[in-house]
Design an enzyme around this catalytic site. Structure first.
Site, PDB file in Angstrom:
ATOM      1  N   MET A 284       0.807  -1.219   0.000  1.00 45.18           N
ATOM      2  CA  MET A 284       0.000   0.000   0.000  1.00 45.18           C
ATOM      3  C   MET A 284       0.843   1.272   0.000  1.00 45.18           C
ATOM      4  O   MET A 284       0.297   2.370  -0.074  1.00 45.18           O
ATOM      5  CB  MET A 284      -0.909   0.013   1.244  1.00 45.18           C
ATOM      6  CG  MET A 284      -2.025  -1.004   1.191  1.00 45.18           C
ATOM      7  SD  MET A 284      -3.165  -0.693  -0.179  1.00 45.18           S
ATOM      8  CE  MET A 284      -3.741   0.953   0.220  1.00 45.18           C
ATOM      9  N   ARG A 285       2.165   1.135   0.091  1.00 46.65           N
ATOM     10  CA  ARG A 285       2.980   2.342   0.151  1.00 46.65           C
ATOM     11  C   ARG A 285       2.863   3.167  -1.122  1.00 46.65           C
ATOM     12  O   ARG A 285       2.908   4.398  -1.092  1.00 46.65           O
ATOM     13  CB  ARG A 285       4.449   1.984   0.429  1.00 46.65           C
ATOM     14  CG  ARG A 285       5.308   3.216   0.671  1.00 46.65           C
ATOM     15  CD  ARG A 285       6.712   2.871   1.134  1.00 46.65           C
ATOM     16  NE  ARG A 285       6.699   2.446   2.522  1.00 46.65           N
ATOM     17  CZ  ARG A 285       7.125   1.266   2.949  1.00 46.65           C
ATOM     18  NH1 ARG A 285       7.572   0.387   2.091  1.00 46.65           N
ATOM     19  NH2 ARG A 285       7.095   0.962   4.223  1.00 46.65           N
ATOM     20  N   ALA A 286       2.688   2.505  -2.263  1.00 44.95           N
ATOM     21  CA  ALA A 286       2.559   3.235  -3.519  1.00 44.95           C
ATOM     22  C   ALA A 286       1.333   4.137  -3.494  1.00 44.95           C
ATOM     23  O   ALA A 286       1.386   5.293  -3.939  1.00 44.95           O
ATOM     24  CB  ALA A 286       2.470   2.254  -4.690  1.00 44.95           C
TER      25      ALA A 286
END
Length: 696
Positions: A284-286
């Site tokens: 989910m960092r993107a």
């Protein structure tokens, strides 16, 4: 409500003006957005040499606003929010202003210099334990710049990963126990030809930019004109850009102020999520980085609501290095795919539209309205992880999926008949290599392959210093060595007296990297499609393992009248794979020339990097058809290589049909090399043989 920023104060320029950089709009935008919102996570700049990467980074500090700090605090605590466990605390108040800092971390820096350590002078002279801050403390609330970041040793990468994940640096060594804040904008530059970046660190960079020199002659003329004018009169050239520099600096301050007011609607969040999903990104960092970048871009553009243009600009910078790809695929973003993803996603609502209409996410024109986004009006700068609780530093690179050895490609499944001369045969799916560790056989260069005594790693002992030998002293062992002699040395005086003979050097155990040089027969006798496909597949499998273990690789081929250095020793495994896949076959077999060329490559490599142990992987059917007494000449060359102590593996590619001559086996005996039949090279067998040979 946060306090108003300190007004800009003029300071003398120390380099090429940021606004004078020509033709690097994407790079400049990425740096500016990271400066507006440090929560984005920094910038990775990839590009060939001579593209002004370092020039642009160093020029950025000239347009950043000054920083308010607590007077006398070595850790740059914010006067409005001082760190409650700051080693220099508690703070009594006050406020100083200093320029924004750009701290450069050399790739050869020691861990003590980065993290900080015991203040040796005070420990020896006063007998007190005092902490000397490192580069991470100096970079707090500023920029930390690593040139050639892909060449950074793994033990320093681990330090950066910990600081990026926690926002703090922790030191537990030499009797020192200290923790302090370490939040900084991490900026790295790299040349992909020197090797790729460790995946865990790559993920910590919020944005990435690929920089290439323009092929437009007009742009190149402008670059030359600007650089030559600066070199002829630096002060006069810089003065011409004073107005543009000040205007840019003021715009960055305004964008920082506006950032907390920018609204990220539900529709914009959904659009970001759909775009990230369409590129099949990991984790989910993107999504979070893209959202933060879109917010910063909107503030930079003077808007209070994120629009499609903000999302588009954010995706172009935040996703190229995060989309899922094969190990040897170059990072990048397909503009057509991005536009299609934007078209297929739900667009953010127009601020003038009915908030209850389709795609509405609240009324952004309502000053009292709150967005439904979990991020609110902006990202939380105190969360460097972006909400990702997993620690990528704990992942073993060998666990990455490198393919199923049971699947054959079309090239490997094709007819086993001879391929026409010059035809290029591709490889099949690479194997998944097991993680194999071998015991050290002496000192080596730091890497990730085998255990060795290196300059980096954990301390496993100490040893006396020999003559004027330099190295990292083992502090406690040195003090223990000097302690029994203090009564006779002090003569009633205070402090600890240390003589040169007392100094003990630390013995450190880490991982060793190797140079794997492939010497591949590309002659007509290797032209059978299936056999050459199997050979390439085996080599690509080992290259994948080398990519994960940070080995250096090289490629020598021999065909026709001579041998060719297709790829000198390098850390760029991707380049090796591309050269191997495009390797044609045909012609006679100059086997002796291939061995001698490999020996020359290894000789030069030993001069440049004498501590990196080499391994020669000779892939051949043993035939030598170029010149008189060709095979006898090849055997003499092999014997000479064996005398040089070069470890080797011979992979026999002679077909099983018909009469087998066994020439490769004889060659292996002359080389004192491990012998493998190509039929035995399946799954990880070649990797295993190479690794075991390294322990010999």
């Amino acid at each position: 409500m946060r306090p108003a920023p300190t007004s800009l104060t003029p300071r003398e320029s120390s380099g090429f003006p940021f606004t004078a950089v020509v033709g690097m709009q994407d790079l400049q935008l990425a740096l500016i957005l990271a400066a507006i919102s440090p929560a984005i996570g920094g910038v990775l700049i990839r590009g060939e040499k001579g593209t002004a990467k370092s020039t642009a980074v160093r020029a950025l500090t000239e347009v950043l606003p000054p920083v308010d700090v607590v007077p006398g605090c070595r850790f740059s605590c914010d006067p409005d929010h001082p760190d409650h466990v700051c080693p220099d605390g508690p703070h009594s108040g006050g406020r100083d202003v200093r320029p924004a800092r750009l701290v450069e971390l050399p790739v050869g820096a020691t861990e003590d210099r980065v993290l900080g350590s015991l203040h040796l002078e005070k420990a020896l002279a006063e007998g007190v334990t005092a902490y000397e801050p490192g580069l991470l403390a100096v970079a707090h609330r500023g920029l930390l710049y690593v040139d050639e970041v892909n060449l950074l040793h793994d033990h320093l990468v681990d330090v950066l990963l910990d600081a990026a994940a926690m926002g703090r640096a922790t030191v537990e060594r030499d009797g020192v126990s200290v923790t302090h804040p370490a939040r900084f904008v991490l900026i790295g530059t790299m040349n992909p030809e020197e090797g790729e970046l460790r995946p865990q660190l790559l993920d910590r960079f919020g944005l990435t930019v690929d920089v290439v020199a323009s092929r437009d002659p007009a742009v190149r003329v402008e670059v030359m004109r600007a650089r030559l004018a600066y070199e002829a009169d630096p002060a006069g050239f810089t003065a011409r850009y004073d107005g543009a520099q000040r205007e840019l600096a003021e715009r960055i301050v305004k964008a920082r102020d506006l950032l907390s007011e920018v609204i990220l609607t539900d529709a914009a969040l959904r659009q970001i999520a759909e775009i990230c999903a369409s590129f099949d990104v990991d984790g989910m960092r993107a999504d979070l980085v893209t959202a933060r970048t879109a917010l910063a871009h909107a503030a930079w553009s003077g808007r209070t609501v994120v629009e499609v243009d903000d999302v588009r600009a954010a995706a172009k910078l935040a996703l190229p290095h995060r989309k899922r790809r094969n190990p040897f695929d170059a990072p990048g973003l397909d503009d057509e795919q991005l536009e299609a993803a934007i078209d297929n996603s739900t667009p953010p609502p127009d601020p003038d539209d009915d908030p209850d209409g389709p795609g509405g996410g609240g009324n952004p024109s309502d000053p009292d309205g709150e967005p439904d986004s979990p991020e609110g009006g902006g990202a939380d700068p105190s969360d460097p992880d972006g909400g990702d609780s997993a620690d990528p530093a704990d992942a073993d690179p060998a666990d990455a999926d490198a393919g199923d050895p049971g699947r054959d490609s079309e090239a490997a499944a094709a007819t086993a008949g001879p391929a026409p001369a010059g035809e290029v045969v591709g490889s099949s799916e690479p194997y998944k290599a097991r993680l194999l560790r071998v015991q050290a056989a002496g000192a080596g260069v730091a890497g990730r392959r085998s255990r060795a005594i290196t300059d980096a790693g954990r301390v496993v002992g100490d040893r006396p210093r020999i003559g004027r030998e330099s190295g990292r002293p083992h502090l406690l062992a040195t003090i223990r060595s000097a302690a029994p002699h203090q009564r006779e040395r002090r003569n009633g005086g205070p402090g600890l007296t240390v003589h040169t003979s007392d100094v003990r050097l630390a013995v450190r155990e880490g991982r060793e990297g190797n140079l794997v040089l492939f010497c591949v027969d590309a002659s007509g006798s290797m032209g059978a499609r299936k056999r050459m496909g199997e050979v390439k597949t085996a080599i690509v499998s080992l290259l994948l393992d080398a990519y994960q273990r940070r080995d250096s690789v090289g490629l020598v081929t021999f065909a026709g009248p001579a041998a060719t250095v297709v790829l000198p020793p390098t850390g760029s495994v991707e380049t090796a794979v591309r050269r191997l896949e495009s390797l044609p076959t045909g012609g006679r077999t100059p086997l002796a020339e291939g061995l001698l060329q490999a020996a020359e490559v290894l000789r030069i490599a030993a001069i440049r990097d004498p501590r990196r142990r080499p391994l020669l992987v000779l892939v051949t059917d043993g035939r030598a058809t170029h010149g008189e007494n060709a095979f006898a000449h090849a055997r003499r060359a092999a014997g000479w290589l064996a005398q040089q102590g070069i470890a080797a593996v011979v992979v026999d590619c002679e077909p099983h049909r018909g009469v087998r001559l066994g020439l490769a086996a004889e060659l292996a005996a002359d080389l004192s090399a491990e012998y493998l039949d190509l039929g035995e090279v399946a799954a990880g067998q070649l990797v295993r043989a190479v690794t075991e040979r390294r322990a010999a």
